[in-house]
Design an enzyme around this catalytic site. Structure first.
Site, PDB file in Angstrom:
ATOM      1  N   SER A 136       0.866  -1.182   0.000  1.00 30.83           N
ATOM      2  CA  SER A 136       0.000   0.000   0.000  1.00 30.83           C
ATOM      3  C   SER A 136       0.904   1.233   0.000  1.00 30.83           C
ATOM      4  O   SER A 136       1.543   1.539   1.009  1.00 30.83           O
ATOM      5  CB  SER A 136      -0.912   0.004   1.232  1.00 30.83           C
ATOM      6  OG  SER A 136      -1.833  -1.061   1.168  1.00 30.83           O
TER       7      SER A 136
ATOM      8  N   LYS B  80      -7.288   1.849  -2.742  1.00 31.25           N
ATOM      9  CA  LYS B  80      -6.830   1.377  -1.425  1.00 31.25           C
ATOM     10  C   LYS B  80      -6.802   2.519  -0.419  1.00 31.25           C
ATOM     11  O   LYS B  80      -7.163   2.344   0.748  1.00 31.25           O
ATOM     12  CB  LYS B  80      -5.444   0.742  -1.535  1.00 31.25           C
ATOM     13  CG  LYS B  80      -4.856   0.281  -0.193  1.00 31.25           C
ATOM     14  CD  LYS B  80      -5.736  -0.757   0.496  1.00 31.25           C
ATOM     15  CE  LYS B  80      -5.272  -1.068   1.918  1.00 31.25           C
ATOM     16  NZ  LYS B  80      -4.061  -1.867   1.960  1.00 31.25           N
TER      17      LYS B  80
ATOM     18  N   LYS C 278       0.510   5.654   8.160  1.00 28.23           N
ATOM     19  CA  LYS C 278       1.081   5.882   6.831  1.00 28.23           C
ATOM     20  C   LYS C 278      -0.009   6.011   5.785  1.00 28.23           C
ATOM     21  O   LYS C 278       0.016   6.910   4.941  1.00 28.23           O
ATOM     22  CB  LYS C 278       2.045   4.736   6.503  1.00 28.23           C
ATOM     23  CG  LYS C 278       2.662   4.778   5.108  1.00 28.23           C
ATOM     24  CD  LYS C 278       1.929   3.864   4.123  1.00 28.23           C
ATOM     25  CE  LYS C 278       1.984   2.400   4.536  1.00 28.23           C
ATOM     26  NZ  LYS C 278       1.321   1.524   3.536  1.00 28.23           N
TER      27      LYS C 278
END
Length: 297
Positions: free
Chosen positions: A100, A175, A243
């Site tokens: 990701s 995502k 993140k």
């Protein structure tokens, strides 16, 4: 082992990468893996895969290279440079990055790989450790249709919902949206848990009935036991969700999309991390709500 199956190199054998690569081994694929931790290499070998001593050694003879590492800097570290994937994978290989990362990192990687004759898909996943183990991940893909078609049998070994979302970077954009929804959902669940407990309601009964109605969700199904037992062993760490919230807030700013609730939850995730809980599962957002509500945790 069938000779018709492509030979796979797997880079990154963490919480997600290990069970995913093992599912490919179980399905009959020849999987050679590389990671920095020897115990993870030993685990792959015990499952029937092959442990490599370098990225170059893992990818040299592979038809498909799959990366599953924490973030953009790690993807760049394993992809570029004389010891990286692009310099050592054969021309015509397919590189599937299931990490990701930022959409721009995926676009840049696809461009650099094309100059080497290597095809690329960005294919991040959702479902956490349980989804990886059970091979029921949701896989959101960016790239060319022909490459997606080539990779589909591999994806079908790893997940249940598999969608080509658009060109390079599109999988990462979807995502990012996924992580926004999950974080907000987790925060709402955490607040509900504290509210219910402080109200003296049977928490198990309450979560059961809530999950059977419109308030139900995959997040609540997967994380209900975490909330009940306060078991925050990492299936997906707060550090990683921090993140991801940075990725979605930056990407939203770039396209002019307002994320008022998402911005607040991003700060709550950052706060929990700053308090030393970054290594815990993201369901540990409950701890932050408990602290705000006066509990000692």
């Amino acid at each position: 082992m069938s000779n018709t199956l492509p030979k796979i190199a797997w880079i990154g054998l963490g919480i997600m990468g290990s069970p995913m690569s093992e599912n490919l081994v179980k399905a009959g694929y020849d999987v050679t893996g590389f990671t920095l931790e020897q115990d993870k290499l030993d685990r792959l070998a015990a499952a029937g895969g092959t442990a490599a001593t370098s990225i170059a050694g893992a990818v040299r003879d592979a038809d498909v290279v799959i990366t599953m590492v924490p973030a953009s800097p790690q993807v760049e570290a394993v992809a570029y440079g004389p010891d990286g994937i692009l310099a050592n994978a054969r021309s015509g290989a397919l590189l599937i990055d299931m990490s990701s990362i930022t959409p721009q990192t995926s676009v840049d990687l696809a461009r650099a790989a094309r100059d080497r004759g290597i095809r690329v898909l960005d294919a991040p996943v959702s479902g956490g450790e349980a989804g990886a183990v059970e091979a029921v991940l949701s896989i959101m893909v960016g790239g060319e249709q022909a490459d997606f078609d080539t990779a589909r049998p591999i994806f079908e070994t790893l997940g249940r919902t598999i969608v080509l979302c658009g060109p390079h970077g599109s999988g990462q954009t979807v995502k990012a949206a996924n992580q926004l929804i999950v974080a907000v959902n987790l925060q709402a669940c955490a607040e509900a848990v504290v509210f219910l407990e402080k109200s003296g309601v049977d928490l198990t009964a309450a979560l059961d009935v809530l999950n059977g109605g419109l308030a139900g969700s995959t997040v609540l199904t997967r994380k209900k036991d975490n909330f009940l037992s306060r078991d925050f062993r990492p299936g997906f760490r707060i550090d990683l969700h921090h993140k991801d919230m940075g990725i979605v807030t930056d990407a939203a700013r770039n396209v002019g999309a307002a994320l008022p609730v998402g911005a607040v939850v991003a700060q709550l995730v950052a706060s929990l991390r700053a308090q030393g809980d970054g290594g815990l599962d993201h369901s540990a957002l409950l701890r932050a709500v408990e602290r705000l509500s006066g509990a000692q945790v």
